[in-house]
Design a protein around this motif. Sequence first.
Motif, PDB file in Angstrom:
ATOM      1  N   HIS A  77      -5.024  -8.843  24.304  1.00 48.41           N
ATOM      2  CA  HIS A  77      -4.634  -9.288  26.209  1.00 48.41           C
ATOM      3  C   HIS A  77      -5.751  -7.960  26.714  1.00 48.41           C
ATOM      4  N   LYS A  78      -6.038  -7.405  25.443  1.00 50.88           N
ATOM      5  CA  LYS A  78      -7.321  -6.767  26.227  1.00 50.88           C
ATOM      6  C   LYS A  78      -8.823  -7.179  26.281  1.00 50.88           C
ATOM      7  N   ARG A  79      -8.977  -7.394  24.587  1.00 51.86           N
ATOM      8  CA  ARG A  79      -9.421  -8.265  24.505  1.00 51.86           C
ATOM      9  C   ARG A  79      -9.845  -9.449  25.902  1.00 51.86           C
ATOM     10  N   SER A  81      -8.706  -9.676  28.518  1.00 49.94           N
ATOM     11  CA  SER A  81      -9.369  -8.702  30.452  1.00 49.94           C
ATOM     12  C   SER A  81     -10.516  -8.795  30.010  1.00 49.94           C
ATOM     13  N   GLU A  82     -11.530  -8.123  28.926  1.00 50.51           N
ATOM     14  CA  GLU A  82     -12.730  -7.727  29.306  1.00 50.51           C
ATOM     15  C   GLU A  82     -14.198  -9.321  29.340  1.00 50.51           C
ATOM     16  N   ARG A 370       1.624   0.406  28.526  1.00 50.52           N
ATOM     17  CA  ARG A 370       0.956   0.247  27.195  1.00 50.52           C
ATOM     18  C   ARG A 370       0.922   0.131  26.616  1.00 50.52           C
ATOM     19  N   THR A 373      -0.819  -3.177  28.058  1.00 46.28           N
ATOM     20  CA  THR A 373      -2.178  -3.905  27.700  1.00 46.28           C
ATOM     21  C   THR A 373      -2.281  -4.136  26.003  1.00 46.28           C
ATOM     22  N   LYS A 374      -1.963  -3.333  25.822  1.00 44.73           N
ATOM     23  CA  LYS A 374      -2.657  -3.547  24.248  1.00 44.73           C
ATOM     24  C   LYS A 374      -2.170  -5.108  23.421  1.00 44.73           C
TER      25      LYS A 374
END
Length: 389
Positions: A77-79, A81-82, A370, A373-374
């Motif tokens: 998900h972090k990728r 989102s970026e 956290r 998110t990760k």
Amino acid sequence: MTPTILHIDMDAFFVSVEEVLDPSLKGKAVIVGGSPEGRGVVAAASYEARRFGVHSAMPIARARKLCPHAIFLRGAHKRYSEFSARVFAILEHYSPLVEPMSLDEAYLDLTGCERLHGPAVATAQRMHDEIRDTVGINASIGIAANKLMAKVASEFAKPNGCFRVLPDQAARFLAPFPVGTLPGIGPKGVQQFRRLGVRTVRDLAALPLEFLEEVFGEWGAQLHDKARGISHSPVQPREESKSISRETTLEEDSTDPQYLESVLSYLLEKAAGQLRGEGLRARCVTLKLRYSDFKTVTRSRTLTVPACEDHILFATVVDLFRKLFTRRTRVRLIGVGLTSLTREALQQMDLFDTPARSAGRETLYAGIDRIRTKYGFRSILRATSHNEE
């Protein structure tokens, strides 16, 4: 002045991001959402995988049977989102009126911007090319006079194109297409319309408003407008949430209270996670049920102290559910809403609570957020939660 609204939809977004990061995946059947041995659902599938019948929200086990040679990726998900932030930065150069719908989807209002950017179609194409050249992602862009028609137009733009529906052609354009072309009408809705003899948008448009309201309640007036390509919903820019809600239409209508509570638990976790992510607390919790006859009912409760913790919010919404629900009519849709949002830091404590226990729970929820998110939202869920999205 006639509005100019764009609907921008990133094509197979999660897969596209993975292809940018690993170009060897291009041209292959790729499925994001889990391993072929694992549980879960498909988050995205490449067009090569879609040719075998794989689609978003399909159980991973089913996708494996349809496309056993696919490359399965868990995703991050972090990728995503970026990459999404980079796309939205481009969109906001064209208009301050950008309404995010998800990481990979947005509406944009270009009304009055022709002097600055030029004709709408040329601007959409330039936007499309900038996203492709800068971020490496393909986009499909629909252009129309309102959000409803812009979303329909973007479906016709897929994959990787731009499509415009002229303002005075909306009703004529929609008329011959299946009724499921209209946003908000899924497979179950299509089946119900078939029982009424409605197969195309033209058939729906021919039904009187009074009949639609009698059969579908408050949704009837919306259907009456949709069949004519009418929508008055404005593009609303990103701002601090005034309310947070999650709802889902069930795969099968149900009268099973345990199952319905498990779906409610999942939806509540998603809503509460967003609440904490924005540093907010809710004073009011609302339950929404829509029955198989399309009757919709809601019940709300105001909390003594604003809360953002799953266990407090879930206890409230499940109590509302148990007092409202009866087994007489099957439930079609279930949802939860959090309103009267505030940044007050007061916490609700029961008679046997202590500051240490309260702080421990705060740390627990921070840790859960956290991890999500990760590794993605579904990486950690309450045992009672069932994903119906």
